[in-house]
Design a protein around this motif. Structure first.
Motif, short mmCIF file in Angstrom:
data_model
loop_
_atom_site.label_atom_id
_atom_site.label_comp_id
_atom_site.label_asym_id
_atom_site.label_seq_id
_atom_site.Cartn_x
_atom_site.Cartn_y
_atom_site.Cartn_z
N GLY A 159 -3.66 -3.77 0.15
CA GLY A 159 -3.72 -3.29 1.53
C GLY A 159 -3.49 -4.34 2.59
N ILE A 160 -3.65 -5.61 2.25
CA ILE A 160 -3.46 -6.67 3.25
C ILE A 160 -1.98 -7.03 3.27
CG2 ILE A 160 -4.09 -9.03 3.92
CD1 ILE A 160 -6.46 -7.05 3.96
N VAL A 161 -1.36 -6.95 4.43
CA VAL A 161 0.09 -7.17 4.51
C VAL A 161 0.44 -8.57 3.98
CG1 VAL A 161 2.04 -7.43 6.10
CG2 VAL A 161 0.43 -5.54 6.40
N ASN A 172 12.51 -1.10 6.09
CA ASN A 172 12.65 0.21 6.73
C ASN A 172 12.71 0.07 8.27
OD1 ASN A 172 9.98 -0.16 7.49
ND2 ASN A 172 9.15 1.31 6.04
N HIS A 183 3.88 6.12 9.88
CA HIS A 183 3.40 4.96 9.11
C HIS A 183 2.35 5.39 8.10
CE1 HIS A 183 1.72 1.13 8.03
NE2 HIS A 183 0.55 1.60 8.37
N TYR A 204 10.80 -1.00 10.53
CA TYR A 204 9.59 -0.94 11.37
C TYR A 204 8.34 -1.36 10.60
CZ TYR A 204 12.68 1.85 14.27
OH TYR A 204 13.74 2.27 15.02
N GLY A 205 7.39 -1.96 11.34
CA GLY A 205 6.03 -2.15 10.81
C GLY A 205 5.30 -0.84 11.07
N MET A 206 4.07 -0.92 11.59
CA MET A 206 3.35 0.33 11.90
C MET A 206 3.98 1.06 13.06
SD MET A 206 -0.63 -0.68 11.46
CE MET A 206 -1.49 0.64 12.22
N TYR A 214 0.82 -1.23 0.00
CA TYR A 214 0.00 0.00 0.00
C TYR A 214 0.85 1.28 0.00
CZ TYR A 214 1.61 -1.05 4.55
OH TYR A 214 2.46 -1.39 5.57
N ARG A 215 2.19 1.14 0.15
CA ARG A 215 3.05 2.34 0.15
C ARG A 215 3.63 2.47 -1.26
NH1 ARG A 215 4.49 4.63 4.66
NH2 ARG A 215 4.24 2.79 5.94
N GLN A 226 4.45 -13.23 7.57
CA GLN A 226 3.13 -13.72 7.17
C GLN A 226 3.27 -15.12 6.56
OE1 GLN A 226 1.06 -11.61 8.76
NE2 GLN A 226 -0.26 -11.40 7.00
N GLY A 238 6.72 -4.75 2.53
CA GLY A 238 7.38 -4.19 3.70
C GLY A 238 7.99 -5.31 4.52
N ASP A 239 8.81 -4.97 5.51
CA ASP A 239 9.47 -6.01 6.30
C ASP A 239 8.49 -6.86 7.10
OD1 ASP A 239 9.56 -4.10 8.90
OD2 ASP A 239 10.45 -3.04 7.22
N ALA A 240 7.34 -6.26 7.51
CA ALA A 240 6.37 -7.03 8.30
C ALA A 240 5.82 -8.21 7.50
CB ALA A 240 5.24 -6.13 8.77
C1 TPP Z 1 -2.79 -9.10 7.35
C2 TPP Z 1 -2.75 -7.69 7.91
N1 TPP Z 1 -2.50 -7.52 9.23
C3 TPP Z 1 -2.45 -6.28 9.74
C4 TPP Z 1 -2.65 -5.19 8.94
C5 TPP Z 1 -2.54 -3.79 9.52
N2 TPP Z 1 -1.30 -3.18 9.08
C6 TPP Z 1 -1.31 -2.31 8.07
S1 TPP Z 1 0.23 -1.79 7.69
C7 TPP Z 1 0.94 -2.74 8.87
C8 TPP Z 1 2.44 -2.72 9.07
C9 TPP Z 1 3.18 -3.24 7.90
O1 TPP Z 1 4.54 -2.87 7.93
P1 TPP Z 1 5.56 -3.23 6.80
O2 TPP Z 1 5.13 -4.47 6.09
O3 TPP Z 1 6.92 -3.24 7.38
O4 TPP Z 1 5.42 -2.07 5.73
P2 TPP Z 1 5.72 -0.52 5.85
O5 TPP Z 1 4.46 0.09 6.41
O6 TPP Z 1 6.91 -0.35 6.74
O7 TPP Z 1 5.94 -0.05 4.48
C10 TPP Z 1 -0.03 -3.44 9.55
C11 TPP Z 1 0.27 -4.35 10.67
C12 TPP Z 1 -2.92 -5.41 7.57
N3 TPP Z 1 -3.12 -4.41 6.72
N4 TPP Z 1 -2.94 -6.67 7.08
#
Ligand code: TPP
Length: 356
Positions: free
Chosen positions: A130-132, A190, A258, A192-194, A81-82, A166, A160-162
């Motif tokens: 939008g779904i991580v 980067n 975030h 960090y997550g959120m 989503y970024r 998954q 993203g790193d988060a």
């Molecule tokens: C499956 C899922 N869990 C939780 C969320 C809520 N959420 C949105 S962004 C985010 C953090 C993601 O961080 P990262 O993947 O590192 O990407 P960045 O924002 O740093 O670009 C979370 C937990 C989501 N969108 N999808």
């Protein structure tokens, strides 16, 4: 900054670290556009022109410019989503992106997707998700389609790193390795997550995450656009040549919160840390300084480039602001797949009789 007087000034033809001068200048021009575009979006959000989620990529521009410029036109890009700057890097018009952020009918998704759902199938920009982690199996699916149809394209999948924590990430990488799919999985690390440091919630490092599947991994400095461009040219050649998938820990840093509603710093990272990164690791400033020190850019040309980027951002804002909202009737379109459109086989042939 190094002492420019004692340095040998290279001729323009020499380029910078193996990257031709015109490409290095183009990378700078691109990143300036991304920065000015997102600053304009930030301004539009603050005055209520944009609603809902909006995640800025400011600070991470080299991760879009240095990777996507190394692709061919037919290659695919898919992202989280970024993704505003990746869409710009793929050649989407700033005005249709801004209109999408404003929720206007002239936006690339008809104003119904917003910031997180930019698409342009013609340019093979497959969203905006939008779904991580959701885009990771989709990227493998695109890779599988390329193999099945014996095409020669490559898929660049940003996350993203988060996303590496998954389940879908692991399933998708496993299948990709088994089928030797032409996909490069790019983790924009980067840190960090959120609002959580990756290190607080992760048992192993990002660059180690593909080794269980035998996918070669590399670490690239994502604030250094020339290094990023150079690394991706090589990786893309390897994948296009049939080498199977690749995985990149692209080290970067986000300078903003975030999303628009989050603080830049606070409980999860200090103001000092952010200020330090902005000062030391701004990808635009790093390239600008290097070009100037090498005598390949002067102040006047830089100002002209920046003025052009600001003009494009302003025109995008004005276009979006003057555009109509979607019609009410659009509320029910594109919600479900339309039936009876004629199904096709995976190789593109029409299925006899069509139908759903
Ligand atoms: C499956 C899922 N869990 C939780 C969320 C809520 N959420 C949105 S962004 C985010 C953090 C993601 O961080 P990262 O993947 O590192 O990407 P960045 O924002 O740093 O670009 C979370 C937990 C989501 N969108 N999808």
């Amino acid at each position: 900054m190094a002492d420019t007087k004692t340095k040998k000034t290279p001729k323009a033809a020499d380029g910078l670290r193996g990257v031709p001068t015109d490409t290095a200048l183009r990378l700078l021009r691109e990143m300036l556009l991304y920065r000015r575009f997102e600053e304009k979006a930030e301004e539009a959000y603050a005055i209520g022109k944009i609603g809902g989620f909006c995640h800025l990529h400011i600070g991470q521009e080299a991760a879009a410019a240095g990777t996507i410029l190394a692709l061919d036109e037919g290659d695919y890009v898919i992202s989280a989503y970024r993704e505003h700057t990746q869409a710009l890097a793929r050649g989407m018009e700033p005005s249709v992106i801004m209109a999408e952020l404003f929720g206007r009918a002239t936006g690339c998704s008809g104003g119904k997707g917003g910031s997180m759902h930019l698409f342009d199938v013609e340019r093979r920009f497959m969203g905006g998700h939008g779904i991580v982690g959701a885009q990771v199996p989709l990227a493998s699916g695109l890779g599988w389609k390329i193999r099945y149809r014996e095409e020669n394209d490559v898929v660049l999948c940003f996350m993203g790193d988060a996303a590496v924590n998954q389940g879908a990430f692991h399933e998708a990488l496993n299948m990709s390795a088994v089928w030797k799919l032409p996909v490069i999985y790019v983790v924009e690390n980067n840190e960090y997550g959120m609002g959580t440091a990756f290190s607080r919630v992760s048992a192993t490092e990002i660059h180690e995450r593909s080794c269980a599947y035998g996918i070669p991994s590399s670490i690239v400095d994502g604030q250094d656009v020339l290094a990023t461009y150079d690394a991706f040219r090589t990786l893309i050649d390897e994948v296009r040549g049939g080498g199977g998938p690749r995985y990149v820990d692209l080290r970067t840093y986000r300078f903003k919160g975030h999303s628009m509603s989050d603080p830049v710093s606070g409980t999860y990272r200090s103001k000092e840390e952010v200020d330090g990164k902005v000062k030391e690791a701004d990808p635009i400033r790093l390239l600008r300084d290097e070009l100037m020190e090498a005598g390949l850019l002067d102040q006047e040309s830089l100002e002209a480039m920046d003025a052009e980027a600001k003009k494009q951002a302003l025109e995008a804002f004005e276009f979006a602001d003057e555009s109509p909202l979607p019609d009410e009737g659009e509320l029910y379109t594109h919600v479900y797949a339309e039936l009876g459109h004629g199904r096709i086989f995976m190789d593109g042939r029409e299925r006899p009789g069509g139908g759903a």
